[in-house]
Scaffold this active site. Sequence first.
Site, short mmCIF file in Angstrom:
data_model
loop_
_atom_site.label_atom_id
_atom_site.label_comp_id
_atom_site.label_asym_id
_atom_site.label_seq_id
_atom_site.Cartn_x
_atom_site.Cartn_y
_atom_site.Cartn_z
N ARG A 36 0.79 -1.23 0.00
CA ARG A 36 0.00 0.00 0.00
C ARG A 36 0.83 1.28 0.00
O ARG A 36 0.67 2.12 -0.85
CB ARG A 36 -0.91 0.02 1.24
N HIS A 82 -7.90 -4.28 -7.19
CA HIS A 82 -7.66 -3.56 -5.94
C HIS A 82 -8.93 -3.58 -5.09
O HIS A 82 -9.73 -2.64 -5.13
CB HIS A 82 -7.25 -2.12 -6.25
N TYR A 126 -19.03 12.35 -12.45
CA TYR A 126 -19.01 13.54 -13.29
C TYR A 126 -17.70 13.70 -14.06
O TYR A 126 -17.68 14.21 -15.18
CB TYR A 126 -19.24 14.80 -12.45
#
Length: 609
Positions: A36, A82, A126
Amino acid sequence: MARQLNLLSGEVIPTSLHTEMQQSYLEYAMSVIVGRALPDVRDGLKPVHRRILYAMHELGLTPDRPYRKCARVVGDVLGKYHPHGDQSVYDALVRLVQDFSSRYPLLAGHGNFGSVDNDPPAAMRYTETRLAVIGNEGLLTQVGEATVDFASNFDNSQQEPTVLPAQVPFLLLNGSSGIAVGMATNVPPHNLGEVVDGLIALIDRPDLPDKKLLQLIPGPDFPTGGEIVATEGIADAYTHGRGSIVMRGVARIEQVPTAGRRRTKTAIVVTELPFQVNKAGWIEKVAGLVNTGRLEGISDIRDESSREGMRVVIELKREATPEVVLHHLYQHTDLMSKFGAIFLALVNNQPRQLSLRQILQEFLQFRERTLVRRYTHELGVADRRIHLVAGLLKALSNLDEAIAILRNAPDGSTAKVSLQTRLDLDEQQADAILAMPMRRLTGLERQKLQDEFDELTAEIAGLHRLLEDRSELLKSLKKELRSLKKRYGDARRTRIISSTPEPAAEPSGGGTATSDPPKKAPILRPQLPEEDTVVEVSYRGYVRRVPPKTAESRSRMSEDITVETGEDFPVATYRTTTAEQMVILNRMGKAYPLNVADIPGGSARSRGV
């Protein structure tokens, strides 16, 4: 003592509690470190960034294709590679788009992806994205099992690359930051042209002195510009892997028109802020210091930033000295701040603190291995193809016999065996002849085959030369680096206004770099004009600095008058200059040096500090 249950046999195993906690925590820590928080030194990417880029590569979101909704990309990354929160993936994607976070953004965005005012990006439904040109070419054009290793994803349903075949060290170009368990990384971004020059210099001369390397790569190059004013921290970071780099915003003193535009006022105009400084938060901080009296001489502050660039105007009072106010802005706000550089990255899945030289060398070793794998694969493909083309040319040279074999053969298997026996071909060549269309028998097609054979012969000879002669391989690598510099290199944005100091010696050994703690980088003071001044100590214990004329024109008031009027009049004055230092003694007998120029200047009614 704890007990563990073996799920296979049902046996209860007594286990020491501290042993189990130690082992479990170590596994968790290594999972966070490797999976990570820390980037790989080879491609400079964390797993989430690598998976985002590879998922977009599989979706075909190349720079010449239309933008695609970020929600689609996030969905693919979550479903295939993931399995974490969608917001964490989207946050990582947004950072890859932001040109004020990455020096060379790897993704191109369409929509609201945030701003330097810390405005949040629009929702993923968006915004739209696709691969940027440098991200596509520098990381993904050569991806494949022939160049890098692949591993199974979390549910063994897909294969994903363990590293991308980066053509330049993106760990240095875009930097990286992350907090793992017990360690952290904070690599600043750099200029592509300078990094390429450093790589080529190390290829030509592996024992290049640190002094020469720091001349080629003088310091970080932040996407928001600014200035670096003390290079001791750069030398510490580059030679030991850790250092404090002093950054400063860019400000100049201007005469700006007033509201009526009939006259002008002196103002400090800030056009660049240090890296990762929130502009809106910084303006709010300055306003708060002015309102509490900690910053003197400022009458107004406004943000005039636009698409053309940043512009924050700080109007000054008539009696204020611009250089002194600017110095106080550097001293009390993030207009001057420090970047704590920590060059920590994964090397063979192990966290290591690296020097600049070690990062460049690790990348060069990786790139050399990648090129060897790529050229070996290309050689195999070319050998197989030229073998088939040679068989086709042999059949065309013995066209009458080949036609007779095909005409008289009862079936394809017999024709295949006859071609192998009578024309001295192998099985693959015979299959290619049987699959050859009739148009290949024309003279033009024959010439095309001969031209292809000649091209393949030259290509194979070139690949053999690259694989058998390391100097030729390194020449190819340098040519590739120069081409990338020509296409994507740009001018430095961050100015370094101090000369580079003599670098410290590089730490010996191949493990984590260890050294004495880096020296604290000094904060450079601006050159303020020397002028006469009077330092006043007031009745209530405040200290302020006023012009000599102001001090002479005012008579001293007695203690009774001071208390009665409620005003804080001076009880002691000292005539000096702004270039001098004062020593303040407290009741415990401790002495504190104070620059006279640092004492706020003001009028007769200003309180001071």
